[in-house]
Write a protein that holds these residues in place. Structure first.
Motif, mmCIF file in Angstrom:
data_model
loop_
_atom_site.group_PDB
_atom_site.id
_atom_site.type_symbol
_atom_site.label_atom_id
_atom_site.label_comp_id
_atom_site.label_asym_id
_atom_site.label_seq_id
_atom_site.Cartn_x
_atom_site.Cartn_y
_atom_site.Cartn_z
ATOM 1 N N ILE A 182 -4.641 -2.854 -20.748
ATOM 2 C CA ILE A 182 -3.877 -3.002 -19.306
ATOM 3 C C ILE A 182 -3.495 -2.364 -18.471
ATOM 4 O O ILE A 182 -2.834 -0.434 -18.956
ATOM 5 N N LEU A 183 -3.695 -1.966 -16.766
ATOM 6 C CA LEU A 183 -3.326 -1.006 -16.674
ATOM 7 C C LEU A 183 -1.926 -2.060 -15.379
ATOM 8 O O LEU A 183 -1.949 -2.618 -14.409
ATOM 9 N N ASP A 184 -1.332 -1.023 -15.633
ATOM 10 C CA ASP A 184 0.471 -1.874 -14.637
ATOM 11 C C ASP A 184 0.461 -0.424 -13.795
ATOM 12 O O ASP A 184 -0.341 0.701 -13.762
ATOM 13 N N GLU A 185 1.302 -0.879 -12.474
ATOM 14 C CA GLU A 185 1.739 -0.473 -11.723
ATOM 15 C C GLU A 185 0.563 0.451 -11.149
ATOM 16 O O GLU A 185 0.437 1.788 -10.850
ATOM 17 N N ALA A 186 -1.012 -0.430 -11.207
ATOM 18 C CA ALA A 186 -1.938 -0.083 -10.476
ATOM 19 C C ALA A 186 -2.209 0.422 -8.682
ATOM 20 O O ALA A 186 -2.960 0.551 -8.367
ATOM 21 N N GLN A 187 -1.505 -0.023 -8.458
ATOM 22 C CA GLN A 187 -1.001 0.504 -6.440
ATOM 23 C C GLN A 187 -0.704 1.782 -6.430
ATOM 24 O O GLN A 187 -1.322 2.110 -5.666
ATOM 25 N N ASN A 188 -0.167 2.222 -7.824
ATOM 26 C CA ASN A 188 -0.083 3.870 -7.713
ATOM 27 C C ASN A 188 -1.374 4.582 -8.201
ATOM 28 O O ASN A 188 -1.175 5.773 -8.018
ATOM 29 N N THR A 189 -2.503 3.955 -7.882
ATOM 30 C CA THR A 189 -3.814 4.699 -8.503
ATOM 31 C C THR A 189 -4.270 5.127 -6.885
ATOM 32 O O THR A 189 -4.643 4.558 -6.014
ATOM 33 N N THR A 190 -5.494 5.766 -7.320
ATOM 34 C CA THR A 190 -5.932 6.489 -6.173
ATOM 35 C C THR A 190 -7.421 5.541 -6.364
ATOM 36 O O THR A 190 -7.243 5.038 -7.474
ATOM 37 N N THR A 191 -8.471 5.798 -5.299
ATOM 38 C CA THR A 191 -9.113 5.347 -5.076
ATOM 39 C C THR A 191 -10.028 5.135 -6.359
ATOM 40 O O THR A 191 -11.052 4.690 -7.338
ATOM 41 N N GLU A 192 -10.201 6.586 -6.753
ATOM 42 C CA GLU A 192 -10.746 7.709 -7.520
ATOM 43 C C GLU A 192 -10.517 7.278 -8.745
ATOM 44 O O GLU A 192 -11.123 6.718 -9.652
ATOM 45 N N GLN A 193 -9.123 7.075 -9.195
ATOM 46 C CA GLN A 193 -8.806 6.876 -10.396
ATOM 47 C C GLN A 193 -9.156 5.142 -10.649
ATOM 48 O O GLN A 193 -9.427 4.810 -11.980
ATOM 49 N N MET A 194 -8.850 4.394 -9.540
ATOM 50 C CA MET A 194 -8.810 3.018 -10.409
ATOM 51 C C MET A 194 -10.375 2.778 -10.599
ATOM 52 O O MET A 194 -10.751 1.896 -11.522
ATOM 53 N N LYS A 195 -11.184 3.195 -9.953
ATOM 54 C CA LYS A 195 -12.907 3.590 -10.048
ATOM 55 C C LYS A 195 -13.102 3.928 -12.057
ATOM 56 O O LYS A 195 -13.961 3.818 -12.424
ATOM 57 N N PRO A 200 0.978 10.207 -2.526
ATOM 58 C CA PRO A 200 1.652 10.095 -0.244
ATOM 59 C C PRO A 200 1.162 9.795 0.444
ATOM 60 O O PRO A 200 0.026 9.075 0.540
ATOM 61 N N ASP A 201 1.438 10.371 1.040
ATOM 62 C CA ASP A 201 0.670 9.797 3.157
ATOM 63 C C ASP A 201 -0.966 9.913 2.997
ATOM 64 O O ASP A 201 -0.938 10.924 2.328
ATOM 65 N N GLY A 202 -1.652 9.386 3.283
ATOM 66 C CA GLY A 202 -3.118 9.732 3.843
ATOM 67 C C GLY A 202 -3.518 9.494 2.340
ATOM 68 O O GLY A 202 -4.904 8.896 2.614
ATOM 69 N N LYS A 203 -3.564 8.904 1.733
ATOM 70 C CA LYS A 203 -3.708 8.529 -0.135
ATOM 71 C C LYS A 203 -3.603 7.302 0.127
ATOM 72 O O LYS A 203 -2.940 6.433 0.017
ATOM 73 N N ARG A 204 -5.284 6.860 -0.119
ATOM 74 C CA ARG A 204 -5.170 5.054 -0.364
ATOM 75 C C ARG A 204 -5.357 4.606 -1.226
ATOM 76 O O ARG A 204 -5.356 5.162 -2.576
ATOM 77 N N SER A 205 -4.838 3.181 -1.699
ATOM 78 C CA SER A 205 -4.430 2.919 -2.603
ATOM 79 C C SER A 205 -5.019 1.956 -3.593
ATOM 80 O O SER A 205 -6.422 1.002 -3.246
ATOM 81 N N GLY A 206 -6.033 2.663 -4.913
ATOM 82 C CA GLY A 206 -6.922 2.343 -5.252
ATOM 83 C C GLY A 206 -6.810 0.427 -6.030
ATOM 84 O O GLY A 206 -8.076 -0.109 -6.269
ATOM 85 N N LEU A 207 -5.702 0.111 -5.686
ATOM 86 C CA LEU A 207 -5.430 -1.191 -6.335
ATOM 87 C C LEU A 207 -6.020 -2.183 -5.010
ATOM 88 O O LEU A 207 -6.384 -3.279 -5.046
ATOM 89 N N LYS A 208 -5.829 -1.508 -3.911
ATOM 90 C CA LYS A 208 -5.911 -2.217 -2.550
ATOM 91 C C LYS A 208 -7.635 -2.228 -1.937
ATOM 92 O O LYS A 208 -7.906 -3.437 -1.662
ATOM 93 N N GLU A 209 -7.975 -1.299 -2.862
ATOM 94 C CA GLU A 209 -9.381 -1.636 -2.594
ATOM 95 C C GLU A 209 -10.184 -1.855 -3.379
ATOM 96 O O GLU A 209 -11.328 -2.478 -3.570
ATOM 97 N N ALA A 210 -9.827 -2.146 -4.637
ATOM 98 C CA ALA A 210 -10.047 -2.677 -5.552
ATOM 99 C C ALA A 210 -11.002 -4.337 -4.949
ATOM 100 O O ALA A 210 -11.358 -4.845 -5.519
#
Length: 325
Positions: A231-244, A268-278
């Protein structure tokens, strides 16, 4: 003035229906502007014709829950009212009877809304499930319940819980203590859910054996996780790289559940959420389910639902004003 009679089979049903100090019926009376009076084995609902119809549908919906053995609470009474307002109270039959897990205190854990039921079914039917929605919708709690259920049934050998430690801009290195002490504040909701399901003694015993692992996301790198429920919780705070990185840890005979709220991103500003991308990238892949919750799935205090609605309304107004400007 219009009235309609509802027959109640047993006195216990009427007692459950009315609730302590008639609190359940008062909610229905207030919502639909009707009067509900008990006369022996009959309930008389009076008011304007349209309102009476809605009131009767709400009462029948609550009786459906009672007949299925559900205990009525402020939350599920309000939920039935919301289904009646949408014309969807017939769907109540779908959400009763499913017990996910029994807690350490013997309490059954069940889906309390249709959104929660779909989420539980997605976890059961898919290898990877993304559960996305606001606070209080049971995303984490139900995922842990499904993990414990699979663990008790010996379908998997390990439960692994992880979370990115970036909330409020804090870095682990600045926190006192060893790794576990640094990470514990971030993982508290996961511990709370596990204590609830297993009891603290059982949890500690399984953690010492390595059956249960709670660790920050950074410590998942380089591993392949077989026979595990992850289980990965609070995944909105992962970067795209971390999610992958996380998703590619998936091993044989394993399940993954990824939970998060895309309205509460602390990156931080400019960092995309890995969850939104996923959610965008993985939406059409077999074996991956995406469950979305809304404010109607909130099972915390009534005010939590109202707070979420107020913030959503404010955000919509801000976006409209931005477009005008």
């Amino acid at each position: 003035m219009f009235e309609q009679i509802i027959n109640v089979d047993r006195m216990e049903q009427a007692v459950s229906l009315f609730g302590s100090f008639d609190e359940n019926i008062k909610l229905i009376e207030k919502e639909f502007g009707v009067s509900v009076v008990s006369r022996g084995s009959e309930l008389k609902v009076t008011g304007e014709a349209d309102n009476v119809q809605k009131g009767v549908r709400a009462v029948n919906g609550l009786l459906t829950l009672i007949n299925k053995g559900e205990a009525l609470s402020d939350q599920n009474v309000r939920y039935v009212i919301s289904l009646v307002n949408e014309g969807n109270e017939d769907k109540l039959e779908q959400m009763t009877g499913d017990c996910v897990c029994i807690t350490a205190k013997g309490k059954p854990v069940k889906p309390k809304t249709l959104g929660q039921k779909r989420y539980v079914e997605s976890i059961r039917d898919n290898t990877v499930t993304l559960g996305v929605g606001p606070a209080g919708t049971g995303k984490t709690y139900l995922a842990v319940a499904m993990a414990v259920k699979a663990f008790r049934a010996k379908e998997i050998n390990r439960i692994i819980l992880t979370r990115p430690a970036v909330e409020a801009g804090e870095k682990l290195g600045f926190l006192p203590g060893d790794l576990q002490q640094k990470v514990d504040p971030y993982l508290r909701p996961l511990y709370d859910a596990l204590f609830d399901m297993l009891g603290s003694e059982n949890f500690q015993k399984h953690q010492e054996r390595g059956d249960i692992e709670v660790a920050p996301l950074a410590y998942m790198r380089g591993r392949t996780l077989d026979d595990s429920f992850i289980i990965l919780d609070e995944a909105q705070n992962t970067t795209t790289e971390q999610m992958k990185m996380f998703l590619t840890r998936l091993g044989f005979n394993s399940k993954m559940v990824v939970t998060g709220d895309i309205t509460q991103i602390d990156l931080p500003d400019g960092k995309r959420s890995g969850l939104k991308e996923a959610m965008r990238i993985l939406k059409n892949i077999d074996g991956i389910g995406i469950s979305k919750f809304n404010e109607k799935d909130v099972v915390r205090h009534r005010l939590v639902q109202d707070i979420i609605k107020a913030y959503e309304k404010n955000e919509e107004e801000r976006m409209r004003n931005d477009r005008k400007g």
